[in-house]
Structure formats: C-alpha cells, structure tokens
Design a protein around this motif. Sequence first.
Motif, PDB file in Angstrom:
ATOM      1  N   ASN A  71     -11.726 -11.264   9.788  1.00  0.00           N
ATOM      2  CA  ASN A  71     -11.956 -10.082   8.963  1.00  0.00           C
ATOM      3  C   ASN A  71     -12.073  -8.811   9.795  1.00  0.00           C
ATOM      4  O   ASN A  71     -11.472  -7.785   9.470  1.00  0.00           O
ATOM      5  N   ASN A  72     -12.836  -8.877  10.879  1.00  0.00           N
ATOM      6  CA  ASN A  72     -13.170  -7.657  11.606  1.00  0.00           C
ATOM      7  C   ASN A  72     -12.147  -7.279  12.671  1.00  0.00           C
ATOM      8  O   ASN A  72     -11.988  -6.094  12.968  1.00  0.00           O
ATOM      9  N   ILE A  73     -11.470  -8.260  13.240  1.00  0.00           N
ATOM     10  CA  ILE A  73     -10.493  -7.958  14.296  1.00  0.00           C
ATOM     11  C   ILE A  73      -9.059  -8.045  13.765  1.00  0.00           C
ATOM     12  O   ILE A  73      -8.304  -7.069  13.838  1.00  0.00           O
ATOM     13  N   ILE A  74      -8.685  -9.196  13.229  1.00  0.00           N
ATOM     14  CA  ILE A  74      -7.312  -9.349  12.730  1.00  0.00           C
ATOM     15  C   ILE A  74      -7.042  -8.383  11.580  1.00  0.00           C
ATOM     16  O   ILE A  74      -6.001  -7.710  11.541  1.00  0.00           O
ATOM     17  N   GLY A  75      -7.990  -8.277  10.638  1.00  0.00           N
ATOM     18  CA  GLY A  75      -7.808  -7.353   9.523  1.00  0.00           C
ATOM     19  C   GLY A  75      -7.632  -5.918   9.990  1.00  0.00           C
ATOM     20  O   GLY A  75      -6.785  -5.167   9.480  1.00  0.00           O
ATOM     21  N   THR A  76      -8.428  -5.516  10.979  1.00  0.00           N
ATOM     22  CA  THR A  76      -8.308  -4.157  11.519  1.00  0.00           C
ATOM     23  C   THR A  76      -6.968  -3.959  12.207  1.00  0.00           C
ATOM     24  O   THR A  76      -6.330  -2.904  12.062  1.00  0.00           O
ATOM     25  N   LYS A  77      -6.513  -4.970  12.938  1.00  0.00           N
ATOM     26  CA  LYS A  77      -5.205  -4.863  13.618  1.00  0.00           C
ATOM     27  C   LYS A  77      -4.081  -4.662  12.609  1.00  0.00           C
ATOM     28  O   LYS A  77      -3.193  -3.806  12.805  1.00  0.00           O
ATOM     29  N   TYR A  78      -4.106  -5.406  11.503  1.00  0.00           N
ATOM     30  CA  TYR A  78      -3.051  -5.252  10.497  1.00  0.00           C
ATOM     31  C   TYR A  78      -3.136  -3.888   9.810  1.00  0.00           C
ATOM     32  O   TYR A  78      -2.104  -3.295   9.452  1.00  0.00           O
ATOM     33  N   LEU A  79      -4.354  -3.373   9.626  1.00  0.00           N
ATOM     34  CA  LEU A  79      -4.507  -2.045   9.028  1.00  0.00           C
ATOM     35  C   LEU A  79      -3.971  -0.974   9.968  1.00  0.00           C
ATOM     36  O   LEU A  79      -3.342   0.003   9.536  1.00  0.00           O
ATOM     37  N   ILE A  80      -4.190  -1.142  11.264  1.00  0.00           N
ATOM     38  CA  ILE A  80      -3.629  -0.222  12.257  1.00  0.00           C
ATOM     39  C   ILE A  80      -2.102  -0.250  12.204  1.00  0.00           C
ATOM     40  O   ILE A  80      -1.441   0.801  12.239  1.00  0.00           O
ATOM     41  N   ASP A  81      -1.536  -1.446  12.122  1.00  0.00           N
ATOM     42  CA  ASP A  81      -0.074  -1.576  12.032  1.00  0.00           C
ATOM     43  C   ASP A  81       0.459  -0.797  10.826  1.00  0.00           C
ATOM     44  O   ASP A  81       1.501  -0.130  10.908  1.00  0.00           O
ATOM     45  N   TYR A  82      -0.273  -0.878   9.713  1.00  0.00           N
ATOM     46  CA  TYR A  82       0.120  -0.131   8.513  1.00  0.00           C
ATOM     47  C   TYR A  82       0.026   1.375   8.763  1.00  0.00           C
ATOM     48  O   TYR A  82       0.947   2.137   8.411  1.00  0.00           O
ATOM     49  N   ALA A  83      -1.064   1.816   9.382  1.00  0.00           N
ATOM     50  CA  ALA A  83      -1.243   3.248   9.646  1.00  0.00           C
ATOM     51  C   ALA A  83      -0.109   3.808  10.497  1.00  0.00           C
ATOM     52  O   ALA A  83       0.309   4.964  10.316  1.00  0.00           O
ATOM     53  N   PHE A 112       0.200  11.183   8.687  1.00  0.00           N
ATOM     54  CA  PHE A 112      -1.120  10.583   8.860  1.00  0.00           C
ATOM     55  C   PHE A 112      -1.977  11.469   9.749  1.00  0.00           C
ATOM     56  O   PHE A 112      -1.557  11.865  10.841  1.00  0.00           O
ATOM     57  N   ARG A 113      -3.206  11.781   9.280  1.00  0.00           N
ATOM     58  CA  ARG A 113      -4.050  12.740   9.982  1.00  0.00           C
ATOM     59  C   ARG A 113      -5.164  12.089  10.817  1.00  0.00           C
ATOM     60  O   ARG A 113      -5.447  12.553  11.918  1.00  0.00           O
ATOM     61  N   LEU A 114      -5.816  11.032  10.267  1.00  0.00           N
ATOM     62  CA  LEU A 114      -6.974  10.484  10.971  1.00  0.00           C
ATOM     63  C   LEU A 114      -7.324   9.093  10.456  1.00  0.00           C
ATOM     64  O   LEU A 114      -7.373   8.868   9.241  1.00  0.00           O
ATOM     65  N   PHE A 115      -7.604   8.185  11.384  1.00  0.00           N
ATOM     66  CA  PHE A 115      -8.113   6.841  11.083  1.00  0.00           C
ATOM     67  C   PHE A 115      -9.598   6.858  11.433  1.00  0.00           C
ATOM     68  O   PHE A 115      -9.980   7.025  12.587  1.00  0.00           O
ATOM     69  N   VAL A 116     -10.442   6.688  10.397  1.00  0.00           N
ATOM     70  CA  VAL A 116     -11.896   6.721  10.589  1.00  0.00           C
ATOM     71  C   VAL A 116     -12.419   5.287  10.512  1.00  0.00           C
ATOM     72  O   VAL A 116     -12.481   4.685   9.436  1.00  0.00           O
ATOM     73  N   LEU A 125       0.833  -1.199   0.000  1.00  0.00           N
ATOM     74  CA  LEU A 125       0.000   0.000   0.000  1.00  0.00           C
ATOM     75  C   LEU A 125       0.874   1.258   0.000  1.00  0.00           C
ATOM     76  O   LEU A 125       2.032   1.216   0.416  1.00  0.00           O
ATOM     77  N   PRO A 126       0.341   2.389  -0.462  1.00  0.00           N
ATOM     78  CA  PRO A 126       1.133   3.625  -0.533  1.00  0.00           C
ATOM     79  C   PRO A 126       1.637   4.061   0.836  1.00  0.00           C
ATOM     80  O   PRO A 126       1.001   3.801   1.864  1.00  0.00           O
ATOM     81  N   ASP A 127       2.767   4.753   0.831  1.00  0.00           N
ATOM     82  CA  ASP A 127       3.359   5.197   2.094  1.00  0.00           C
ATOM     83  C   ASP A 127       3.057   6.661   2.399  1.00  0.00           C
ATOM     84  O   ASP A 127       3.608   7.226   3.355  1.00  0.00           O
ATOM     85  N   ASP A 128       2.171   7.281   1.582  1.00  0.00           N
ATOM     86  CA  ASP A 128       1.891   8.706   1.754  1.00  0.00           C
ATOM     87  C   ASP A 128       0.399   8.984   1.986  1.00  0.00           C
ATOM     88  O   ASP A 128      -0.118  10.037   1.614  1.00  0.00           O
ATOM     89  N   ILE A 129      -0.276   8.023   2.611  1.00  0.00           N
ATOM     90  CA  ILE A 129      -1.699   8.176   2.915  1.00  0.00           C
ATOM     91  C   ILE A 129      -1.884   9.130   4.101  1.00  0.00           C
ATOM     92  O   ILE A 129      -1.173   9.038   5.107  1.00  0.00           O
ATOM     93  N   ASN A 130      -2.866  10.041   3.993  1.00  0.00           N
ATOM     94  CA  ASN A 130      -3.159  10.989   5.077  1.00  0.00           C
ATOM     95  C   ASN A 130      -4.364  10.586   5.920  1.00  0.00           C
ATOM     96  O   ASN A 130      -4.430  10.906   7.104  1.00  0.00           O
ATOM     97  N   TYR A 131      -5.337   9.920   5.298  1.00  0.00           N
ATOM     98  CA  TYR A 131      -6.552   9.488   5.998  1.00  0.00           C
ATOM     99  C   TYR A 131      -6.879   8.053   5.604  1.00  0.00           C
ATOM    100  O   TYR A 131      -6.657   7.655   4.458  1.00  0.00           O
ATOM    101  N   ILE A 132      -7.427   7.299   6.540  1.00  0.00           N
ATOM    102  CA  ILE A 132      -7.977   5.974   6.256  1.00  0.00           C
ATOM    103  C   ILE A 132      -9.444   5.971   6.667  1.00  0.00           C
ATOM    104  O   ILE A 132      -9.785   6.349   7.795  1.00  0.00           O
ATOM    105  N   PHE A 133     -10.313   5.545   5.734  1.00  0.00           N
ATOM    106  CA  PHE A 133     -11.718   5.287   6.034  1.00  0.00           C
ATOM    107  C   PHE A 133     -11.914   3.777   5.927  1.00  0.00           C
ATOM    108  O   PHE A 133     -11.839   3.206   4.835  1.00  0.00           O
ATOM    109  N   HIS A 134     -12.161   3.147   7.064  1.00  0.00           N
ATOM    110  CA  HIS A 134     -12.109   1.681   7.153  1.00  0.00           C
ATOM    111  C   HIS A 134     -13.507   1.070   7.162  1.00  0.00           C
ATOM    112  O   HIS A 134     -14.149   0.941   8.206  1.00  0.00           O
TER     113      HIS A 134
END
Length: 313
Positions: A98-110, A116-120, A70-79
Amino acid sequence: MKILVTGASGFIGSHTCERLKHLGHDVVGLDNFNDYYSLALKQLNEKALNDKGITVIKQDLRAAALAEVLPDDINYIFHFAAQPGISATSTFEDYFTNNIIGTKYLIDYALTLKDFRLFVNIGTSSIYGLEATFPETTAPKPASHYGVTKLAAEQLVLQKSREKLFDSCSLRLYSVIGPRERPEKMYTKLIACAYNDTAFPLYQGSGSHLRSFTYVGDIVDGIVSVIGNESKVNGEIINLGTEVEHTTQEGIEAVEKVIGKAIKIDHVAARAGDQLRTKANIEKAKALLNYNPKTTLLEGVKAQVEWYKKHFV
C-alpha cells in the motif's frame, strides 16, 4: 485547478477535499474502500463529499496502468492513501504494497500528466521514530513498519524533484484529531467508550506519552497552503502540527470534561513501536507557509464529540 486526492474517503483526506472544493478547485477523489475499518464510516464520508459535488473513484493504487482509469488533466495530487498506523492485524506486506508500491504507481501516473504542478505527499511524524520533536533536517529513525514504509514512499516522491521530473513536497503530520477520526484512533475510541459505557484500552505507560494533538482544520490549513507556493516547497519536507503538547491522560480528561462522564480504563500491555513523544517543530512551516495552528485541545474534542453524537448516538 483540477486536483486528485487519494484516500479521499478517509479522515483527513475527506476534510481536504471539502476545503479544496470550497476554495473553488475541481476535486476528484480516489479511495480503495478497504476493510481496515468500517466501510460504513468511509461511505458516510463519501456521501458528505458527493453532497458537495465531489466524485470519489473506487480504485486501488496497487493496480498498474492508473492512467487508463484516472483523468489526464490533473494539476495537483494530494496523496493521503496508505496502510495506516500500528496494527497487529496489518502485515508487513500490507504496509509494503500500500505505502510503497501504491505510491510508485501513483508517481508513474503523475509522470503522464501534461500540466502537472505539484505532487503533495502526506507523510507522518512516525518517520522520525519514538521521539518526534525535531526539525526536518534530522535523520529519521522509524520504529515501525508503518514509519519505515512511509519514509520510503516520501523519498520516492521527493526523488522526482531531485530528478527535475516534477515538483513535489512531503508534509509530515502530527497526531491529528477531530470529526471523522478513524474508529481505532484515540479520541473516537474514547468518545465511543464514554457513550457505550465500555472500557478504553490504555497501553501500559502511555498515559504519560506526550502528543501534539492537532485539530484537523488546522492541519488542512497547512496542507492547502502549498498551492501557489510550489517554488517554495519543491523538494521540501515540512512538519505540520501544533507546538502545544498534551499527555494521553490529559486527552482522556478532556473527553471526560466535554461529555461530563468518567471513562472506564482497561490497562493493557504496551504496544511495540508506539511513539513516546511528539511535539511538532513547525518553524519551517511558519517561514514557508505562514502556518499558524490555533485550535485548542478542548475545542477540537468538542467538535469531535458533536460529530460523534450526530452520527452514532
């Protein structure tokens, strides 16, 4: 701003991508294109996004090392990405991974992103439980694996605000309807039954269930309004939906009125974990985001019928 939208080829995710693009943002979509429902519908949504210059990356969030793809210059994530709804075909493992493990890995990426401005996080009224009429301070009592795992995902995201590692918020959505609604959801199924002359399966007792049926455009208004309001929403849970309640029976009658045809009903056994009542308490959204949903049930149904006719009739 450069924005990543997960679940981008899904119902609400695709609408959000389009709105963000219209607002002038650089939008990157992500979807795993699983077979929970027709891939053809997701591909139809993807084409609509591609036509507007939005690329959708095919990627499962349950794969570790998301930073490598995934790109390294993301400012916002809408999950949005999640194992949705209450389904007999979905196992607990489906919801958990899907809902817990997937979210944890997305957080690790963020956490790897430099500006990075905001994780929604996109939550759900199912977190409240069988009755969802409460303010955000109410203790949740989820009554399904879906609700339980969405609550856990929400807390994983908000934990990062409490740790001051990045700003985040969670938006709990209420009974969203409109064009691109998933095929197993109420209104798309009702419309399909009307045009195909088949019976709609009505769960026992659900005709009197109350819902805050909220048009997808009104939901997206609230979702995108967090941009620029990071300091207001950081660490917050915010309900998004309409304060107007309708019964399931009134929803059926709205579809019949728009199409001009009675729908056959097949009464089936009640579904465990189904909410009895949802009425969005949106005082917080009004105060923080000036949120004001206006679309009526009949207007929303008309838009959804027109979309269905265009693509499936």
